[in-house]
Motif scaffolding. Structure first.
Motif, short mmCIF file in Angstrom:
data_model
loop_
_atom_site.label_atom_id
_atom_site.label_comp_id
_atom_site.label_asym_id
_atom_site.label_seq_id
_atom_site.Cartn_x
_atom_site.Cartn_y
_atom_site.Cartn_z
N PRO A 147 0.55 -1.13 0.17
CA PRO A 147 -0.42 0.10 0.30
C PRO A 147 1.09 1.14 0.20
O PRO A 147 0.82 2.67 -0.61
CB PRO A 147 -0.68 -0.16 1.37
N THR A 436 -3.78 -8.55 2.10
CA THR A 436 -3.86 -7.05 2.75
C THR A 436 -3.70 -7.53 4.49
O THR A 436 -4.04 -9.07 4.99
CB THR A 436 -5.48 -6.98 2.13
N ASP A 437 -4.03 -6.72 4.86
CA ASP A 437 -4.09 -6.85 6.48
C ASP A 437 -5.11 -7.92 7.22
O ASP A 437 -5.41 -8.43 7.51
CB ASP A 437 -4.33 -5.77 6.63
N GLU A 438 -6.52 -7.85 6.74
CA GLU A 438 -7.86 -9.04 6.33
C GLU A 438 -7.57 -9.87 6.68
O GLU A 438 -7.98 -10.94 7.00
CB GLU A 438 -8.89 -7.95 5.52
N THR A 441 -5.47 -11.53 9.16
CA THR A 441 -6.13 -11.00 9.86
C THR A 441 -6.89 -12.43 10.42
O THR A 441 -7.15 -13.77 11.70
CB THR A 441 -7.21 -10.43 10.18
N VAL B 44 -5.05 3.71 3.80
CA VAL B 44 -4.10 4.25 2.99
C VAL B 44 -4.27 4.20 1.63
O VAL B 44 -5.42 3.15 0.85
CB VAL B 44 -2.41 3.24 3.66
N SER B 258 -6.14 -3.30 13.39
CA SER B 258 -5.05 -4.74 12.61
C SER B 258 -5.69 -5.28 11.23
O SER B 258 -4.65 -5.76 10.52
CB SER B 258 -5.45 -5.98 13.25
N SER B 259 -6.84 -5.06 10.99
CA SER B 259 -7.23 -5.66 9.22
C SER B 259 -7.65 -4.40 8.52
O SER B 259 -7.92 -4.26 7.36
CB SER B 259 -8.77 -6.33 9.41
#
Lengths: 472, 294
Positions: A147, A436-438, A441, B44, B258-259
């Motif tokens: 990103p 991605t962060d999703e 998780t 972002v 976090s996600s």
């Protein structure tokens, strides 16, 4: 006439009143806004002073002789995730910064350090306000760096500038996008199985080298009332890397997971992945994992092992310092060893889950990009970071460090360097960091459920596929 | 002066600062959250407007959200049905403790004074399956069979959390009721005694009904505390194992930070605000009945 005059007077009077009212209103408005502004300033001050981040300002004593008039004072903001500035890698980082500012009195480096998770949260705040500090810690992993690159926030670095720094081949790959380099790797990380030799000796067991032995030993330890394996399952990132090991030991190829993430095939329906998930769940079902491991965070799990309450610890090589950690009893410290993950007929001990961890990037908005790059060049001089971090037992640098072996290393360090030197195939970036962060998780939660026996291995693979579907 | 204060403009400007703060600090962020909730912003970079997709996903497909809300209600029920009656009983006991009154008052309020971080981490150690005091205690009294992985067991964890939160809030509840008891005139006790009321009748028929205003305050505080619950969860389990101890506050934090689903996190917070407003309206309706003077 008189009436007219009276009207004019009245109007003037009226006008005067309105003027007065307006004046009062304006004064009041100004007061309100200045008050509000003061209030917000105060808030800023108090929040920055009470925030848990540690701000360390390194400033060399200003020696007027040393500073030539040409050296304009430069302040670089340095944001790092090595929060402990007094031990391990954080100390090495701070030492190099201090040495640099001493040599270059015109440079001032303001360090802000936070733990990993708060760090990653705050970097997003910086990113969304376009205020990324000059030098930031970055990870050569899609979930973190993509990103930032995509939104044009990182400065492209010239790989040629760092040719003398002996980076290990492939170390920069994670920091590259479309052939351009956006960061420099600091360390090579790999997941190993630490063991407490004393516990094994006391119970006349041998350290497991194969998967069946691992299960067998775990059962025996459990029967004696000892926690077999601990890891930081509360944060959860060690579990997907563990699964990569388990899968490699079933199918002999680390790349298969990467292929699934690229869209070639799925997790569910693959017999090897299923077998790997079953292997892990069998460990869990036989209570191979320490009591309460699902709510054990990093510190708790490390402590459990360090205090001799667990026989094995699944963790990265950066814990080499455990062998010299004064907080642990000597009988534990002196007896810590490390091996690669136990093997099978398909996966050997030289197939290691290794990746390049943290590194540094430079902000595109930096006012002093040359100064930032000059500092990084200094930082990555082989005799600085590579030598000091190795000799400090604080990790394995992503640069060649064979010149700096002292022969004084602890047995644990020697074992780790042996594992690192013998690698024949490697996993690369951990799977949860490849999206991605999703995605991250979801992947970590799926693993927590698998280890917590809340899903069947089949459903676990389906959850992984569902997470992969988010990437498309 | 009176003339000045009765001027509407003066009143307006006196109210303006706080009104402005309220608008800027509360209404504007909520409105912005509502807008961001309609985007797929990831924190972002650029984002797209996706309408009500986030909201419908939360309402109809997000099990974790409903689980979080359910946990909050569970905590609320436990607080009102267990913590408050005990606090009321103890406040009556403390009031009648004679020379030990001050002593007990201090003892019971201590948990409320200590930082939440300290007490949460303390309870994490108490519940620890290996070196935790609870399991050691069970071992000591020969009840090893009852030993549990208190915070690691998905069925038990939420109850452990509830016990801890009730323990942390006990001091305040006690203090409220204690203060309420101090406010009841002594002559009412005497009057009741003269009329031949026993101890039980005195409290059930006279004292507790007169405490109703304080009960209201305590209930409102309990409701807000339970809905807002975040720090204890964050420190003890972070919602785990597998989101069984998740609470909305912590879930919003986890989703957004976090996600990196800022859009989705904003949508959850907006829905949560609406739910809180509904609960407030219901509470106001329930409490609109007056108790009468004394």
């Amino acid at each position: 006439m008189g009436a007219d005059q009276g009207m004019i007077l009245l109007k003037q009077k009226k006008g005067g009143v309105t003027m007065k009212r307006m004046l009062i209103s304006i004064v009041a408005m100004i007061m309100v806004f200045t008050l509000a502004a003061c209030g917000s300033n105060n808030n800023n001050n108090s929040s920055s002073s009470s925030s848990p981040s540690k701000e360390v300002v390194s400033e060399a004593p200003a020696t007027t002789e040393a500073a030539t008039p040409a050296d304009e004072p430069i302040t670089l903001k340095f944001f790092t995730a090595l929060a402990d500035r007094a031990n391990g890698a954080g100390k090495v980082e701070q030492d190099i910064i201090d040495a640099y500012t001493k040599e270059n009195p015109n440079i001032k480096i303001e360090v802000e350090a936070l733990q990993d998770e708060p760090y990653k949260a705050k970097i997003k705040v910086y990113a969304s306000t376009d205020a990324i500090p000059d030098i930031i810690q970055s990870w050569g992993q899609t979930s973190f760096i993509k990103p930032l690159i995509d939104n044009n926030m990182l400065l492209e670095l010239n790989a040629g500038d760092f040719a003398d720094n002996n980076f290990v081949p492939g170390a920069m790959d994670g920091f590259m996008q479309e052939g351009k380099v956006y960061g420099l790797p600091r360390s090579a990380d790999f997941l190993v199985l630490y063991y407490n030799k004393k516990i094994f000796d006391d119970n006349s067991l041998s350290v497991p080298t194969t998967l069946p032995e691992l299960l067998e030993v775990s059962k025996k330890l459990r029967a004696k009332g000892i926690n077999p394996i601990t890891t930081n399952a509360m944060e959860g990132w060690s579990l997907p890397i563990w699964f990569e090991y388990a899968a490699q030991r079933e199918n002999g190829d680390f790349n298969k997971i990467d292929n699934v993430l690229k869209g070639q095939g799925t997790f569910s329906g693959d017999a090897d992945f299923l077998a790997a998930a079953k292997d892990l769940q069998e460990l869990a079902a036989n209570k191979a994992l320490a009591d309460g491991f699902l709510t054990a965070d990093y510190g708790t799990s490390r402590n459990l092992f360090g205090q001799g309450q667990a026989a094995m610890f699944v963790m990265g090589n950066w814990e080499a310092g455990m062998a010299t950690d004064e907080n642990f009893p000597e009988e534990v410290r002196k007896n810590i060893g490390a091996i690669s993950y136990p093997t099978s007929d398909k996966g050997k001990a030289t197939d290691v889950a290794v990746w390049f961890g943290g590194g540094y990037s430079v902000s595109k908005n930096s006012k002093h990009p040359e100064a930032a790059i000059a500092f990084l060049k200094y930082f990555f001089k082989p005799e600085n970071w590579a030598k000091q971090v190795w000799q400090g037992g604080a990790g394995t640098p992503a640069q060649s460090f064979t010149d700096y072996l002292t022969g004084q290393e602890s047995t644990l360090q020697k074992q780790l360097v042996d594992i690192f030197g013998s690698i024949t195939s490697s996993s690369g970036t951990p799977m949860h960091d490849m999206g991605t962060d999703e995605f991250k998780t979801k992947v970590m939660e799926a693993h927590q459920k698998l280890f917590g026996k809340q899903v069947s291995p089949e459903d676990f693979l389906k959850e992984l596929d569902a997470a992969v579907a988010l990437l498309k | 002066m009176h003339k000045l204060l009765s001027s509407r403009i003066t009143i307006f400007w006196l109210v303006a600062p706080s009104l402005l703060l309220f608008l800027v600090m509360i209404c504007l962020p909520i409105a912005m959250s509502g807008y961001y909730g309609m985007t797929n912003w990831r924190g972002v970079g650029s984002y797209d407007f996706i309408g009500l997709a986030n909201y419908s996903k939360i309402l109809f497909h997000d099990e974790v959200f409903w689980r979080s809300l359910w946990n909050a209600l569970l905590l609320l029920a436990a607080t009102l049905l267990i913590q408050h009656p005990i606090a009321l009983l103890f406040s009556i006991l403390v009031t009648n403790a004679g020379r030990f009154e001050k002593f007990f008052r201090t003892i019971f309020f201590i948990p409320a004074v200590i930082s939440i971080v300290v007490t949460s981490k303390m309870w994490v150690s108490v519940f620890h399956p290996n070196f935790g005091m609870l399991n050691k205690l069970l071992d000591g009294v020969g009840l090893s069979a009852l030993k549990q992985d208190w915070l690691g067991d998905p069925k038990l964890a939420i109850w452990c959390i509830i016990v801890v939160v009730m323990w942390q809030g006990f001091g305040y509840a006690l203090l409220l009721y204690y203060a309420g008891l101090q406010g009841i005139p002594k002559d009412l006790y005497e009057a009741a005694e003269l009329d031949g009321a026993g101890r039980v009748t005195l409290y059930t028929k006279v004292v507790i009904p007169l405490l109703t205003p304080m009960v209201r305050v305590a209930v409102v505080i309990a409701v807000t505390a339970c809905l807002k619950q975040m720090e204890t969860i964050f420190l003890m389990t972070n919602g785990g194992p597998a989101n069984t101890t998740q609470f909305v506050g912590n879930y919003i934090y986890k989703t957004a930070f976090s996600s990196s689903l800022y859009g989705y996190g904003n949508a959850i917070s907006v829905i949560f605000v609406i739910i809180c407003l509904i609960i407030t309206v219901i509470m106001n309706k329930l409490f609109s009945k007056d108790v009468g003077e004394f």
